[in-house]
Design a protein around this motif. Structure first.
Motif, PDB file in Angstrom:
ATOM      1  N   GLY A   1       0.791  -1.222   0.000  1.00 36.19           N
ATOM      2  CA  GLY A   1       0.000   0.000   0.000  1.00 36.19           C
ATOM      3  C   GLY A   1       0.823   1.271   0.000  1.00 36.19           C
ATOM      4  N   PRO A   2       0.092   2.382  -0.089  1.00 33.31           N
ATOM      5  CA  PRO A   2       0.770   3.673  -0.271  1.00 33.31           C
ATOM      6  C   PRO A   2       1.620   4.113   0.915  1.00 33.31           C
ATOM      7  CG  PRO A   2      -1.616   3.981  -0.026  1.00 33.31           C
ATOM      8  CD  PRO A   2      -1.381   2.517  -0.146  1.00 33.31           C
ATOM      9  N   LEU A   3       1.281   3.697   2.139  1.00 38.47           N
ATOM     10  CA  LEU A   3       2.058   4.161   3.293  1.00 38.47           C
ATOM     11  C   LEU A   3       3.510   3.696   3.191  1.00 38.47           C
ATOM     12  CD1 LEU A   3       1.975   5.793   5.881  1.00 38.47           C
ATOM     13  CD2 LEU A   3       1.448   3.688   7.115  1.00 38.47           C
ATOM     14  N   GLN A   4       3.691   2.484   2.662  1.00 40.56           N
ATOM     15  CA  GLN A   4       5.065   1.992   2.499  1.00 40.56           C
ATOM     16  C   GLN A   4       5.830   2.862   1.492  1.00 40.56           C
ATOM     17  OE1 GLN A   4       6.873  -2.281   2.037  1.00 40.56           O
ATOM     18  NE2 GLN A   4       6.124  -1.584   0.042  1.00 40.56           N
ATOM     19  N   GLY A   5       5.173   3.145   0.365  1.00 46.02           N
ATOM     20  CA  GLY A   5       5.821   3.990  -0.638  1.00 46.02           C
ATOM     21  C   GLY A   5       6.128   5.367  -0.079  1.00 46.02           C
ATOM     22  N   LEU A   6       5.189   5.883   0.697  1.00 46.89           N
ATOM     23  CA  LEU A   6       5.374   7.195   1.306  1.00 46.89           C
ATOM     24  C   LEU A   6       6.587   7.181   2.241  1.00 46.89           C
ATOM     25  CD1 LEU A   6       2.302   9.217   2.454  1.00 46.89           C
ATOM     26  CD2 LEU A   6       4.401   9.342   3.744  1.00 46.89           C
ATOM     27  N   ALA A   7       6.680   6.100   3.023  1.00 50.42           N
ATOM     28  CA  ALA A   7       7.814   5.982   3.954  1.00 50.42           C
ATOM     29  C   ALA A   7       9.131   5.933   3.194  1.00 50.42           C
ATOM     30  CB  ALA A   7       7.655   4.722   4.810  1.00 50.42           C
ATOM     31  N   VAL A   8       9.158   5.174   2.118  1.00 50.05           N
ATOM     32  CA  VAL A   8      10.381   5.039   1.324  1.00 50.05           C
ATOM     33  C   VAL A   8      10.751   6.387   0.694  1.00 50.05           C
ATOM     34  CG1 VAL A   8      11.349   3.997  -0.765  1.00 50.05           C
ATOM     35  CG2 VAL A   8      10.054   2.594   0.849  1.00 50.05           C
ATOM     36  N   GLY A   9       9.773   7.035   0.105  1.00 47.80           N
ATOM     37  CA  GLY A   9      10.035   8.314  -0.565  1.00 47.80           C
ATOM     38  C   GLY A   9      10.520   9.374   0.413  1.00 47.80           C
ATOM     39  N   LEU A  10       9.853   9.472   1.564  1.00 46.27           N
ATOM     40  CA  LEU A  10      10.267  10.482   2.550  1.00 46.27           C
ATOM     41  C   LEU A  10      11.663  10.180   3.086  1.00 46.27           C
ATOM     42  CD1 LEU A  10       6.990  11.075   4.635  1.00 46.27           C
ATOM     43  CD2 LEU A  10       7.846  12.376   2.679  1.00 46.27           C
TER      44      LEU A  10
END
Ligand code: SF4
Lengths: 593, 281
Positions: free
Chosen positions: B75-84
């Protein structure tokens, strides 16, 4: 041509002491020629060899070299150019500038690859070189005249066949950004006119006495035909059709037109100064240097019927930088700079700095305001006559800021003392790097890194490794073009520049040069300039940009803001040093401090 | 440190679309190319694309960094964590969005990121719906986001419980004249989650932009002055005034980007200045 010299060379320079007219021939071994080519490369070598370390640029012992190149005299388009190289009174470091036309052709055909002047004449003097013969003559009649007038006067006096390069009144007065000119083209940057003036030399005249042949004459002719055809293609259409003035609207559209001393990068008055507008209100004629098929010069007729050569740099420095949108004022200011013999970029940059000082109350001059064409012209007059603010402004913005004090140095738009040309560093990060590290100072000729910024292949607002590569590549290309010499406006016609230049150089000289060798040569020339500067007192702090560009954000026309942080600039500079094989302080590893 | 960067999350399963949204055509470009280009135009700092491990992507604009989700389907929270996490120390905040916002306007991005200094999260609320995938996040939230993922608390909303959040409703967003002039309906947050939604967005008229010609392009016989055209990309805007974007031509968009990339995305209100390349002088 000396028997042992490669094609296109004589293998010697003539060193002239203008104190008494004595001369000596300096042999130029083939190794030196092959390693430094000619133009700015050979000039750097000559300055390093002949200039006493630490010399005052305006001292009699300081040499000034007029350097030709192997391509001068061939039919290769745009090759009729010469370099002038000396220690700059503006920067205290190396400066070199190119000018064009028949002086290059006749100067080389005196039988020398370079003419070097040292010493100081007792009074105003013309130095006339015909073959190995040098005659000094009284130039009091020309003293005070513009370079164009002096050129005409000396030619009339000496008779047919002479070509003359001259300084204007600013060079005589020691204005630190005085130019040296021939046929309306100026060796503009760094105060070469002041160096000649310090020797009491108003003009240098040259007369051809010999010939020089390329190694492969039919090959050169065929290459010249091909290059001429290519020079008329789309790569040069911009400068052919509108001249460099085409950049005014373009750079404004790119938020990179320096405005009001680099406080903004979009000028509301740009349209009035654009080539497209000026051309409709003023008769325009085109002109070209000798042996050039491009013809980038555009001359605009002013109100008084006088033709004024207008370039983008005039408009950005004397127009938008000073906030002046009245085209008549900018035309008049350009014409005034020509008459005085001063570099329009440094003049405009210094006056724009002074306007900001005056508006902030650091200089007491209520008349000096951004946007005032009258103030611009008055400031130029005072520089020319040495009255009012003239003595201060004649120093250039860095030295003047040191006099004025306060925080005025933070907004003096210069690097190493040389005023920035018309490129906003915050919106051109490759160019920002190029201007920071270049040997000559803030420079757009020896570093054309704007090509990388405007290539569309990198984000010009986010400097990084690609920008470093772009800046290095651009310096290398310029080092070869300015040494062999071909006009930089030709650069877009080459698909494989180093390989194609190697072919041209091989045809002329008979050497078996290839692209790799030329790349090595380019690197050598760039590093030789750095080595000269190191010897003359360069410090790592000199490779930097003024605070204005690093501490103040810039608003783009889109509404977005952009910045160039000190960290980003530092990171690019370190990348540049690494790419050049320098240590982290910008020195060759072998140089100890 | 730069204020705002961008993160595009492209690793989702696109189950409602039935195929990868990144590759979908958008008027001669792709959805991903368009969204990354639009976001790049709105932020000051770097742009990160977070994809599923090894996911193949269509062409991206220069300067975009691609990083992989550590695991698929989280899900998006993982991608968000990686990007940040990638942006920590490089930018204070990042505008984070999904790849299915082809009408995202840089003015919307700028309006949202303008408030990034006020809270950890700047969360637009449009049509009564929160827009967590068109919102700004402080890069310092990377650790909290990663921890939530490791705890299997995968909804982005959980992050809001651990952060300060400023909500921007429609009146607040549209109070920005720069945004209301170009996106009065806040179409910026219109997502193409299904084939039907995609078709509907794609069928809308392309953005109206102004094209002007300068320099030798004018002298070359083309009509000078401004032309109003509809075009989603630089290539089609140039073609509409008979200019081919080759190495001799450069375009400035609103005095901001310089490009000759035919897929450079355009939006309503853009001013495109076409000029001869070959600088200097
Ligand atoms: S292009 Fe311009 S500057 Fe270059 S040689 Fe020709 S006329 Fe002179």
């Amino acid at each position: 041509m000396a028997d042992s010299s490669p094609g296109g060379y004589f293998g010697r320079a003539l060193v002239i002491d203008v104190s008494d007219g004595s001369t000596r021939v300096l042999p130029l071994p083939e190794r030196v020629l092959r390693e430094h080519l000619g133009g700015v490369g050979l000039g750097t070598w000559l300055l390093t060899e002949l200039g006493p370390p630490g010399v005052d640029p305006l001292a009699p012992e300081a040499p000034i070299a007029f350097v030709f190149s192997p391509l001068v005299g061939t039919p290769l388009t745009t090759s009729a150019k010469f370099a002038v190289v000396a220690k700059s009174p503006l920067t205290g470091l190396l400066t070199d500038a190119l000018a064009s036309s028949h002086f290059a052709l006749s100067g080389k055909l005196t039988g020398h690859d370079a003419l070097v002047l040292v010493g100081r004449a007792a009074g105003p003097t013309t130095v006339a070189v015909r073959g190995g013969q040098v005659e000094l003559s009284d130039a009091r009649a020309e003293w005070g005249a513009s370079s164009a007038q002096a050129e005409a006067s000396v030619r009339a006096r000496l008779g047919g066949g002479w070509q003359v390069a001259s300084i204007g009144p600013a060079g005589e007065r020691g204005v630190r950004y005085a130019t040296l000119s021939h046929d309306g083209r100026h060796a503009g940057r760094g105060g070469l006119g002041a160096v000649l003036g310090s020797k009491n030399v108003k003009a240098v005249a040259v007369h051809a006495t010999t010939k020089v042949a390329p190694a492969d004459a039919p090959g050169v002719l065929a290459a010249a035909r091909d290059l001429r055809t290519r020079s008329l293609g789309r790569a040069t259409s911009k400068v052919r059709e509108l001249g460099t003035m085409a950049n005014v609207l373009a750079y404004n559209a790119l938020s990179t037109l320096p405005t009001r001393n680099f406080s903004e990068a979009v000028f509301e008055g740009a349209a009035a100064l654009a080539a497209e507008e000026l051309a409709s209100a003023h008769a325009v004629t085109r002109a070209s240097c000798a042996s050039c098929s491009i013809g980038c010069s555009h001359l605009y007729r002013d109100k008084g019927g006088r033709s004024v050569r207008m370039e983008y740099q005039n408009v950005s420095s004397l127009g938008s930088m000073c906030g002046v949108s009245d085209p008549e004022a900018v035309l008049a200011a350009s014409s005034r700079c020509d008459d005085l013999g001063i570099d329009t970029i440094s003049a405009g940059g210094t006056i724009a700095w002074a306007m900001e000082c005056a508006e902030r109350g650091l200089i007491d001059a209520a008349w000096l305001r951004f946007g005032s064409g009258a103030a611009l012209l008055r400031a130029l007059d005072e520089i020319g006559t040495g009255t009012g603010l003239g003595p201060l402004l004649s120093l250039g913005s860095r030295a003047a800021a040191e006099v004025v004090g306060g925080d005025s140095l933070t907004f003096a738009a210069q690097v190493k003392g040389l005023e920035l040309p018309g490129y906003e560093p915050r919106t051109m990060h490759a160019m920002a790097l190029g201007m920071a590290v270049n040997a000559r100072g803030a420079d757009h000729n020896r570093s054309g890194a704007y090509d990388a910024d405007l290539s569309g292949e990198l984000d010009r607002l986010r400097g990084g490794d690609a920008h470093v590569r772009g800046a290095v590549e651009s310096e290398d290309r310029a080092a070869v073009m300015d040494s062999m010499i071909l006009c930089s406006f030709l650069r877009g016609v080459f698909d494989e520049p180093f390989a194609e230049w190697a072919v041209l150089l091989s045809l002329v000289t008979g050497w078996d040069v290839d692209a790799d060798e030329l790349r090595t040569t380019a690197q050598r020339i760039v590093l030789a300039k750095r080595a000269y500067n190191l010897r003359e007192g360069w410090t790592p702090e000199d490779d930097w940009l003024p605070e204005r560009f690093l501490e103040t954000d810039l608003t783009l026309a889109s509404g977005r803001t952009t910045s160039l942080t000190p960290q980003r600039l530092r990171s690019m500079i370190l990348g540049y040093y690494a790419a050049r094989g320098l240590d982290g302080s910008g020195r060759p590893p072998s140089v100890q401090t | 440190m730069l204020e705002s960067a961008g993160v595009v999350l492209v690793g989702g399963r696109s189950s409602r679309m039935g195929r990868s949204k990144a590759d979908l055509d958008w008027h001669g470009s792709t959805m991903l190319r368009r969204v990354t280009g639009l976001l790049q135009r709105g932020v000051d700092g770097p742009l990160i694309v977070v994809r599923a491990p090894g996911q193949s992507l269509p062409g991206l604009p220069p300067g975009v960094e691609v990083v992989d989700d550590p695991a698929e389907g989280r899900g998006p929270l993982q991608g968000l964590a990686v990007g940040l996490a990638v942006l920590q120390g490089r930018a204070r905040s990042a505008f984070v969005c999904a790849t299915d916002l082809p009408l995202l306007h840089p003015a919307f991005v700028r309006r949202v990121t303008r408030d990034a200094g006020l809270a950890d999260v700047v969360l637009p609320v449009v049509g009564g719906h929160r827009q967590p995938l068109a919102a700004s996040y402080a890069t310092s939230l990377a650790g909290a986001a990663a921890r939530l993922v490791s705890e299997d608390r995968l909804k982005v909303g959980f992050l809001f419980d651990e952060a300060t959040v400023v909500r921007l409703d429609e009146p607040q967003l549209l109070a920005d004249p720069a945004l209301s002039a170009v996106d009065p309906g806040l179409a910026s947050v219109s997502g193409a989650n299904t084939v039907e939604e995609y078709d509907a967005l794609h069928a809308q008229p392309e953005p109206e932009v102004t094209v002007e010609l300068s320099g030798a392009l004018v002298a070359g016989g083309l009509d000078r002055g401004r032309h109003t055209v509809r075009a989603s990309t630089l290539g089609s805007a140039a073609a509409s005034v008979s200019v081919h974007l080759d190495r001799h031509v450069l375009a400035a968009v609103n005095g901001d980007q310089a490009s000759r990339d035919p897929e450079f995305p355009l939006v309503r209100g853009d001013l495109v200045t076409l000029m001869s390349a070959g600088a200097g002088g």
